[in-house]
Design a protein around this motif. Structure first.
Motif, PDB file in Angstrom:
ATOM      1  N   GLY A 222       0.813  -1.211   0.000  1.00 34.51           N
ATOM      2  CA  GLY A 222       0.000   0.000   0.000  1.00 34.51           C
ATOM      3  C   GLY A 222       0.846   1.260   0.000  1.00 34.51           C
ATOM      4  O   GLY A 222       0.551   2.224  -0.716  1.00 34.51           O
ATOM      5  N   ILE A 223       1.904   1.266   0.786  1.00 36.34           N
ATOM      6  CA  ILE A 223       2.800   2.427   0.843  1.00 36.34           C
ATOM      7  C   ILE A 223       3.478   2.645  -0.506  1.00 36.34           C
ATOM      8  O   ILE A 223       3.514   3.771  -1.015  1.00 36.34           O
ATOM      9  N   THR A 224       4.012   1.584  -1.088  1.00 34.36           N
ATOM     10  CA  THR A 224       4.701   1.740  -2.376  1.00 34.36           C
ATOM     11  C   THR A 224       3.725   2.128  -3.480  1.00 34.36           C
ATOM     12  O   THR A 224       4.073   2.891  -4.372  1.00 34.36           O
TER      13      THR A 224
ATOM     14  N   LYS B 112       1.003   3.951  -3.029  1.00 34.86           N
ATOM     15  CA  LYS B 112       0.617   5.350  -2.773  1.00 34.86           C
ATOM     16  C   LYS B 112       1.639   6.328  -3.355  1.00 34.86           C
ATOM     17  O   LYS B 112       1.277   7.389  -3.842  1.00 34.86           O
ATOM     18  N   PHE B 113       2.909   5.968  -3.285  1.00 33.58           N
ATOM     19  CA  PHE B 113       3.970   6.831  -3.804  1.00 33.58           C
ATOM     20  C   PHE B 113       4.385   6.477  -5.228  1.00 33.58           C
ATOM     21  O   PHE B 113       5.395   6.979  -5.720  1.00 33.58           O
ATOM     22  N   ASP B 114       3.622   5.589  -5.857  1.00 40.51           N
ATOM     23  CA  ASP B 114       3.891   5.147  -7.226  1.00 40.51           C
ATOM     24  C   ASP B 114       5.274   4.508  -7.362  1.00 40.51           C
ATOM     25  O   ASP B 114       5.978   4.718  -8.337  1.00 40.51           O
TER      26      ASP B 114
ATOM     27  N   SER C 192       5.492   1.175  -7.045  1.00 38.24           N
ATOM     28  CA  SER C 192       5.148  -0.226  -7.254  1.00 38.24           C
ATOM     29  C   SER C 192       5.823  -0.783  -8.503  1.00 38.24           C
ATOM     30  O   SER C 192       5.777  -0.175  -9.573  1.00 38.24           O
TER      31      SER C 192
END
Length: 139
Positions: free
Chosen positions: A63-65, A67-69, A71
């Motif tokens: 989810g964190i990765t 959110k900051f694109d 992934s």
């Protein structure tokens, strides 16, 4: 062997997971809190033998990765193999602690070193070994 039965995983979320493995190994080695080996064992065995997508920490890091694109999706097979190794090492650390043996420092040191390499450079030694094994086996 590529795993198509499990959805791809985020490699950057696994770098966060390597950070957690590093922290757990450091706590095990340098503090009296040896019980943290159970966390490494449980998480590694869950992600390695069941599915990374069932693990709360992986979901958080994915989810964190996302959110900051950050992934970056990759096949789950190699990462699940790495998790199996981490889970078994964590289990060895935990059993060693319960039996009051010092042998747990060996897998803890290995996790500390290889997790640091993964979190610092993105090179996963277990993933490399997984790929090399299947290339050698196919030849």
């Amino acid at each position: 062997m590529l795993r198509f039965d499990i959805a791809p995983v985020c490699s950057n979320a696994y770098r966060f997971q390597a950070t957690m493995s590093f922290a757990i190994a450091a706590l095990y080695l340098f503090t009296p809190y040896k019980w943290v080996a159970f966390l490494l064992a449980f998480g590694g065995l869950l992600r390695g033998f069941v599915s990374p997508h069932k693990c709360v920490s992986y979901k958080l890091f994915e989810g964190i990765t996302g959110k900051f694109d950050w992934s970056k999706k990759i096949n789950a097979g190699a990462k699940m193999f790495a998790d199996k190794i981490a889970g078994i090492a964590g289990l060895a650390m935990a059993i060693s602690w319960v039996m009051d043996s010092g042998i747990g420092v060996i897998p803890a040191t290995a996790i500390l070193v290889f997790a640091f390499i993964d979190l610092a450079t993105g090179f996963c030694a277990a993933c490399w070994a997984y790929g090399a094994w299947y290339k050698m086996k196919a030849a």
